[in-house]
Design a protein around this motif. Structure first.
Motif, PDB file in Angstrom:
ATOM      1  N   LEU A 176       0.819  -1.213   0.000  1.00 55.10           N
ATOM      2  CA  LEU A 176       0.000   0.000   0.000  1.00 55.10           C
ATOM      3  C   LEU A 176       0.855   1.267   0.000  1.00 55.10           C
ATOM      4  O   LEU A 176       0.494   2.272  -0.618  1.00 55.10           O
ATOM      5  CB  LEU A 176      -0.925   0.004   1.218  1.00 55.10           C
ATOM      6  N   LEU A 205      -1.209   4.009   4.824  1.00 53.22           N
ATOM      7  CA  LEU A 205      -2.208   4.781   4.084  1.00 53.22           C
ATOM      8  C   LEU A 205      -2.159   6.279   4.374  1.00 53.22           C
ATOM      9  O   LEU A 205      -2.840   7.058   3.713  1.00 53.22           O
ATOM     10  CB  LEU A 205      -3.614   4.254   4.408  1.00 53.22           C
ATOM     11  N   ASN A 208      -2.358   9.095   1.729  1.00 59.38           N
ATOM     12  CA  ASN A 208      -2.872   8.539   0.480  1.00 59.38           C
ATOM     13  C   ASN A 208      -4.089   9.364   0.053  1.00 59.38           C
ATOM     14  O   ASN A 208      -5.095   9.402   0.754  1.00 59.38           O
ATOM     15  CB  ASN A 208      -3.264   7.073   0.675  1.00 59.38           C
ATOM     16  N   LEU A 211      -7.413   6.995  -1.948  1.00 60.00           N
ATOM     17  CA  LEU A 211      -8.298   6.052  -1.266  1.00 60.00           C
ATOM     18  C   LEU A 211      -9.596   6.741  -0.841  1.00 60.00           C
ATOM     19  O   LEU A 211      -9.579   7.762  -0.167  1.00 60.00           O
ATOM     20  CB  LEU A 211      -7.606   5.468  -0.036  1.00 60.00           C
ATOM     21  N   THR A 237      -6.227  11.935   4.683  1.00 60.36           N
ATOM     22  CA  THR A 237      -6.650  11.292   3.433  1.00 60.36           C
ATOM     23  C   THR A 237      -7.955  11.918   2.958  1.00 60.36           C
ATOM     24  O   THR A 237      -8.508  12.805   3.603  1.00 60.36           O
ATOM     25  CB  THR A 237      -6.863   9.779   3.629  1.00 60.36           C
TER      26      THR A 237
END
Length: 378
Positions: A176, A205, A208, A211, A237
């Motif tokens: 990831l 994550l 990120n 996402l 995110t």
């Protein structure tokens, strides 16, 4: 196109011997088929000489039209991943690969290597990978992570119900963080991910921006320690959907996520309901205040007007504000409707301190307020 399967199991047509090769050639030359589901080769077919079975997959490797491939071939075991490799590398239109009807927990190292190599050889057109409920475990999860490590174009990964725990999360975390930078959906529901596993995923994550959906539901191993780490993703995110249903959720969980959502304007659903949810009116009141803080008009205006869904069976003091957020109106109009609903009398004396300078702003605001539907004003 479904192969080796019919509605009436007593009437299955199962090619054997050279018929397998001819069928593979037919599918390979076909330019119309977009989806192919290969169900378990009947025992009669599997008992054919292996070279006939391989002839089928050799013919299949010529196909260039198939966009979705589903494999449900447990009887062939790991051999299918070796035989399907040429098709996966030659077909530049394949966008979705799904593995089903397997129990891969009994795979040996050689079979796992075939699986990893087949994924590695997949064309760069692959966007969706689904390997749910096939008893992966941590070891095979690591092999899959290696196989997918050359596919930065992936947008959807489903690994539900596979007994993935902390060790598997470490392998996924590497994937990831360094490869799947375009990933939009990650579904890991029904696994065995504890608090440390959640932290590993969060670190991978963080920041990120692609996402939008993360599903960690039906996981009895994580607690508020993991949810505290998870809540930090709401500020780093662009998540729109976070599913934690049927996990251990309590009032403290509500405080954690309500605090994280104060400055969040992207999350649309946070599913917290389910049979392990023990939230009381205290926890739900926190969310009610998050959605409409009536301590002042300014606080109401700055409340969360984005989140629309917490799951099923939501208390009235929360669901009424979720309905406003889900009305389809612009954020500013939703805020206006909440103000009209919460304050039946508005003190205008402070405006007179500015003489008439604020009058045009006040008039403009009330003119816009007239556009709020009556049913939304309360």
């Amino acid at each position: 196109l479904d192969l080796f399967r019919s509605c009436d199991e007593d009437q299955d047509y199962v090619p054997t011997g050279e018929g397998l090769g001819r069928l593979g050639y037919f599918v390979g030359e076909n330019e119309i088929v977009k989806k192919l589901s290969i169900w378990d080769l009947h025992e009669d077919a599997c008992d054919s000489r292996l070279d006939f079975v391989e002839a089928f997959f050799k013919g299949l490797s010529r196909n260039k039209s198939i966009e979705t491939l589903e494999l449900h071939c447990e009887l062939l075991g790991g051999d299918i991943f070796r035989m399907i490799g040429p098709f996966l590398s030659n077909n530049q239109n394949l966008t979705k690969l799904r593995l089903g009807e397997y129990e891969l927990s009994e795979f040996g190292r050689e079979e796992a290597r075939h699986l990893s190599l087949a994924l590695w050889r997949c064309s760069k057109s692959l966007k969706v990978f689904d390997a749910s409920c096939i008893e992966l475990g941590d070891a095979l999860c690591a092999y899959i992570a290696v196989g997918l490590s050359v596919h930065p174009q992936l947008t959807v990964i489903h690994l539900n119900g596979n007994h993935i725990s902390r060790t598997g999360c470490i392998a996924l975390g590497t994937l990831l963080r360094w490869t799947t930078t375009e990933l939009e959906v990650l579904s890991l529901q029904g696994n065995s991910i504890d608090d440390e596993g959640v932290k590993v995923l969060v670190r991978a994550l963080t920041n990120n921006k692609s996402l939008t959906t993360l599903d960690l539901s039906y996981d009895p191993w994580a607690s508020n320690v993991g949810w505290l780490s998870l809540s930090t993703l709401l500020s780093t995110t662009n998540l729109k959907h976070l599913q934690l249903d049927s996990n251990f959720i309590n009032d403290n969980t509500a405080f954690l996520f309500a605090g994280a959502l104060l400055q969040n304007d992207t999350l649309e659903s946070l599913v917290l309901t389910g049979h392990r949810n023990t939230m009381t009116t205290t926890g739900w009141s926190v969310f009610s205040q998050l959605l409409c803080d009536t301590s002042s008009i300014n606080a109401t205006f700055l409340s969360n007007h984005t989140i629309r869904y917490f799951g099923c069976t939501i208390p009235r003091n929360v669901s009424k504000y979720l309905a406003l957020n889900d009305s389809g109106s612009e954020t500013k109009q939703i805020a206006m409707c909440k103000i009209l609903r919460s304050y039946h009398e508005i003190d205008v004396k402070p405006f007179f301190e500015w003489d008439l300078k604020a009058l045009p702003l006040v008039v403009r605001w009330f003119n816009r307020a007239r556009t709020c539907p009556i049913e939304m004003r309360g």
